[in-house]
Motif scaffolding. Structure first.
Motif, PDB file in Angstrom:
ATOM      1  N   THR A 113       0.845  -1.207   0.000  1.00 38.67           N
ATOM      2  CA  THR A 113       0.000   0.000   0.000  1.00 38.67           C
ATOM      3  C   THR A 113       0.877   1.253   0.000  1.00 38.67           C
ATOM      4  N   ASP A 114       0.251   2.395  -0.289  1.00 36.19           N
ATOM      5  CA  ASP A 114       0.909   3.705  -0.172  1.00 36.19           C
ATOM      6  C   ASP A 114       1.530   3.887   1.202  1.00 36.19           C
ATOM      7  N   GLN A 115       0.772   3.433   2.205  1.00 37.59           N
ATOM      8  CA  GLN A 115       1.224   3.582   3.591  1.00 37.59           C
ATOM      9  C   GLN A 115       2.535   2.820   3.819  1.00 37.59           C
ATOM     10  N   ASP A 116       2.674   1.677   3.133  1.00 39.84           N
ATOM     11  CA  ASP A 116       3.913   0.895   3.269  1.00 39.84           C
ATOM     12  C   ASP A 116       5.114   1.657   2.699  1.00 39.84           C
ATOM     13  N   VAL A 117       4.877   2.431   1.652  1.00 38.04           N
ATOM     14  CA  VAL A 117       5.976   3.220   1.075  1.00 38.04           C
ATOM     15  C   VAL A 117       6.447   4.250   2.100  1.00 38.04           C
ATOM     16  N   VAL A 118       5.503   4.828   2.835  1.00 37.51           N
ATOM     17  CA  VAL A 118       5.857   5.758   3.911  1.00 37.51           C
ATOM     18  C   VAL A 118       6.671   5.009   4.977  1.00 37.51           C
ATOM     19  N   ARG A 119       6.243   3.778   5.302  1.00 35.07           N
ATOM     20  CA  ARG A 119       6.972   2.982   6.305  1.00 35.07           C
ATOM     21  C   ARG A 119       8.404   2.691   5.848  1.00 35.07           C
ATOM     22  N   VAL A 120       8.560   2.410   4.570  1.00 33.07           N
ATOM     23  CA  VAL A 120       9.907   2.158   4.044  1.00 33.07           C
ATOM     24  C   VAL A 120      10.778   3.392   4.265  1.00 33.07           C
ATOM     25  N   ARG A 121      10.251   4.558   3.911  1.00 32.01           N
ATOM     26  CA  ARG A 121      11.027   5.792   4.115  1.00 32.01           C
ATOM     27  C   ARG A 121      11.425   5.944   5.573  1.00 32.01           C
ATOM     28  N   GLN A 122      10.472   5.679   6.466  1.00 30.16           N
ATOM     29  CA  GLN A 122      10.761   5.872   7.887  1.00 30.16           C
ATOM     30  C   GLN A 122      11.803   4.880   8.399  1.00 30.16           C
ATOM     31  N   LEU A 123      11.687   3.627   7.953  1.00 32.22           N
ATOM     32  CA  LEU A 123      12.663   2.618   8.376  1.00 32.22           C
ATOM     33  C   LEU A 123      14.060   2.975   7.865  1.00 32.22           C
ATOM     34  N   VAL A 124      14.129   3.337   6.588  1.00 31.88           N
ATOM     35  CA  VAL A 124      15.439   3.657   6.004  1.00 31.88           C
ATOM     36  C   VAL A 124      16.053   4.863   6.709  1.00 31.88           C
ATOM     37  N   ARG A 125      15.225   5.827   7.021  1.00 32.47           N
ATOM     38  CA  ARG A 125      15.744   7.013   7.718  1.00 32.47           C
ATOM     39  C   ARG A 125      16.313   6.625   9.080  1.00 32.47           C
ATOM     40  N   THR A 126      15.571   5.812   9.814  1.00 29.64           N
ATOM     41  CA  THR A 126      16.031   5.380  11.140  1.00 29.64           C
ATOM     42  C   THR A 126      17.367   4.645  11.050  1.00 29.64           C
ATOM     43  N   VAL A 127      17.453   3.723  10.100  1.00 29.49           N
ATOM     44  CA  VAL A 127      18.687   2.945   9.960  1.00 29.49           C
ATOM     45  C   VAL A 127      19.837   3.843   9.506  1.00 29.49           C
ATOM     46  N   ALA A 128      19.539   4.786   8.624  1.00 31.36           N
ATOM     47  CA  ALA A 128      20.587   5.685   8.118  1.00 31.36           C
ATOM     48  C   ALA A 128      21.129   6.587   9.230  1.00 31.36           C
ATOM     49  N   VAL A 129      20.245   7.011  10.107  1.00 30.76           N
ATOM     50  CA  VAL A 129      20.683   7.833  11.240  1.00 30.76           C
ATOM     51  C   VAL A 129      21.555   6.993  12.178  1.00 30.76           C
ATOM     52  N   ASP A 130      21.073   5.768  12.479  1.00 33.95           N
ATOM     53  CA  ASP A 130      21.845   4.853  13.338  1.00 33.95           C
ATOM     54  C   ASP A 130      23.233   4.589  12.771  1.00 33.95           C
ATOM     55  N   ALA A 131      23.307   4.458  11.451  1.00 36.38           N
ATOM     56  CA  ALA A 131      24.584   4.136  10.797  1.00 36.38           C
ATOM     57  C   ALA A 131      25.469   5.374  10.660  1.00 36.38           C
ATOM     58  N   LYS A 132      24.939   6.521  11.101  1.00 34.49           N
ATOM     59  CA  LYS A 132      25.675   7.780  11.062  1.00 34.49           C
ATOM     60  C   LYS A 132      26.046   8.237   9.655  1.00 34.49           C
ATOM     61  N   LEU A 133      25.147   7.977   8.708  1.00 31.53           N
ATOM     62  CA  LEU A 133      25.352   8.582   7.386  1.00 31.53           C
ATOM     63  C   LEU A 133      25.246  10.089   7.546  1.00 31.53           C
ATOM     64  N   SER A 134      25.929  10.823   6.686  1.00 38.47           N
ATOM     65  CA  SER A 134      25.808  12.284   6.731  1.00 38.47           C
ATOM     66  C   SER A 134      24.377  12.655   6.365  1.00 38.47           C
ATOM     67  N   LEU A 135      23.983  13.869   6.709  1.00 40.13           N
ATOM     68  CA  LEU A 135      22.606  14.295   6.448  1.00 40.13           C
ATOM     69  C   LEU A 135      22.268  14.209   4.960  1.00 40.13           C
ATOM     70  N   VAL A 136      23.211  14.642   4.123  1.00 37.09           N
ATOM     71  CA  VAL A 136      22.941  14.597   2.682  1.00 37.09           C
ATOM     72  C   VAL A 136      22.819  13.143   2.207  1.00 37.09           C
ATOM     73  N   ASP A 137      23.687  12.277   2.731  1.00 40.01           N
ATOM     74  CA  ASP A 137      23.608  10.871   2.331  1.00 40.01           C
ATOM     75  C   ASP A 137      22.332  10.189   2.840  1.00 40.01           C
ATOM     76  N   GLN A 138      21.908  10.544   4.036  1.00 38.61           N
ATOM     77  CA  GLN A 138      20.616  10.038   4.535  1.00 38.61           C
ATOM     78  C   GLN A 138      19.502  10.444   3.581  1.00 38.61           C
ATOM     79  N   THR A 139      19.529  11.709   3.205  1.00 37.02           N
ATOM     80  CA  THR A 139      18.473  12.247   2.348  1.00 37.02           C
ATOM     81  C   THR A 139      18.473  11.549   0.987  1.00 37.02           C
ATOM     82  N   LYS A 140      19.676  11.327   0.455  1.00 39.07           N
ATOM     83  CA  LYS A 140      19.780  10.641  -0.840  1.00 39.07           C
ATOM     84  C   LYS A 140      19.256   9.212  -0.745  1.00 39.07           C
TER      85      LYS A 140
END
Ligand SMILES: Nc1ncnc2c1ncn2[C@@H]1O[C@H](COP(=O)(O)OP(=O)(O)O)[C@@H](O)[C@H]1O
Ligand SMILES: [Mg+2]
Lengths: 137, 134
Positions: free
Chosen positions: B12-39
């Motif tokens: 569903t559309d809602q799952d696409v939002v969940r994917v974004r949120q999960l990836v953001r959380t993992v990217a922050v945990d992994a300490k990607l730079s802000l620009v790399d998180q965004t990309k």
């Protein structure tokens, strides 16, 4: 489904996107705005995206469509508050948002709208020069 | 080598939002730079939407990975949809069969460090992207 509120402030419609929008929510916003422009007769729309940590091609296209539809309804749209990382990413994604006017924040967006309204208003010069508008590709 | 991973269904559309949120959380945990998180989140949003819209739904798996020199994040998008017949064409900026902007595949490839795609007509599509920490 959540809905993004459209606020009328003076003669401007202000949309501040505070949520991570599902695609359907973005499409609903597009419709709501068009209706509100007609219902209020507002000539300016400000879309504040400072809370968005990404803009992908779907949201980018939605913003572009909103700008085009507004123009047809005699309203000018300014997108404000794009974060630097979002701008960098958008350009690399390949989306340069042609035809969308941008300003750094709401205040500057309001100024921009006021200026372009004043330029196109009363003693109408027939020349259609609009230096801030980006030509479509 | 994969350290930890999470898989979520995309139907569903809602799952696409969940994917974004999960990836953001993992990217922050992994300490990607802000620009790399965004990309990375932007690329994931594009590919998850494709999984949903063109693949008819599928799964997204997000993993922390590490090679000899660096740590990173790998995301795999898998569907059992129609597959992509002409990959070069699909990877061309502006090419779309669905009335989009045609920037999802090509743009996502530019936003990440590694991009591999495995697809054939009738065989579904699997795309793997990796972003390495700098
Ligand atoms: N998972 C997929 N399964 C089948 N076809 C796909 C998939 N992902 C992308 N495609 C094809 O590649 C084209 C380009 O995709 P993309 O660059 O994301 O642009 P858009 O989503 O705007 O169409 C799509 O229009 C579609 O034909
Ligand atoms: Mg796409």
């Amino acid at each position: 489904m959540e809905r993004v509120p459209v606020l009328k402030i003076g003669d401007i419609l202000l949309v501040s996107i505070q949520i991570d929008m599902e695609d359907q929510v973005a499409l609903q916003l597009q419709e709501d705005l068009a209706e509100k422009i007609v219902a209020t007769g507002c000539h300016g729309v400000i879309i504040d995206i400072s809370a968005l940590d990404i803009v992908d091609s779907f949201v980018g296209r939605t913003l572009a469509t909103i700008a085009s539809v507004s123009r047809v309804l005699d309203a000018e749209t300014v997108v404000v508050g794009m974060r630097p990382a979002v701008a960098i990413t958008l350009v690399e994604l390949g989306l340069s948002l042609p035809g969308i006017r941008t300003a750094l924040n709401v205040e500057l967006g309001i100024e921009m709208l006021a200026r372009s309204r004043a330029e196109s208003a009363p003693d109408e010069d027939e020349d259609e020069d609009d230096p801030a508008a980006v030509p479509a590709p | 080598m994969s350290e930890e991973s999470r898989q979520i269904p995309v139907t569903t559309d809602q799952d696409v939002v969940r994917v974004r949120q999960l990836v953001r959380t993992v990217a922050v945990d992994a300490k990607l730079s802000l620009v790399d998180q965004t990309k990375l989140v932007t690329a994931a949003s594009e590919l998850a939407r494709n999984t949903l819209v063109y693949g008819g739904g599928g799964t997204v798996e997000v993993s922390r990975v590490r090679n000899e020199i660096r740590a990173g994040i790998r995301i795999v998008f898998a569907d059992q949809g129609p597959g992509i017949a002409d990959l070069d064409l699909a990877l061309t900026d502006g090419y779309t069969t669905g009335g989009g902007l045609g920037l999802g595949l090509s743009g996502a490839r530019r936003l990440v460090d590694d991009f591999t795609i495995d697809t054939a007509p009738g065989e579904g599509t699997t795309i793997s992207i990796t972003k390495w920490c700098r």
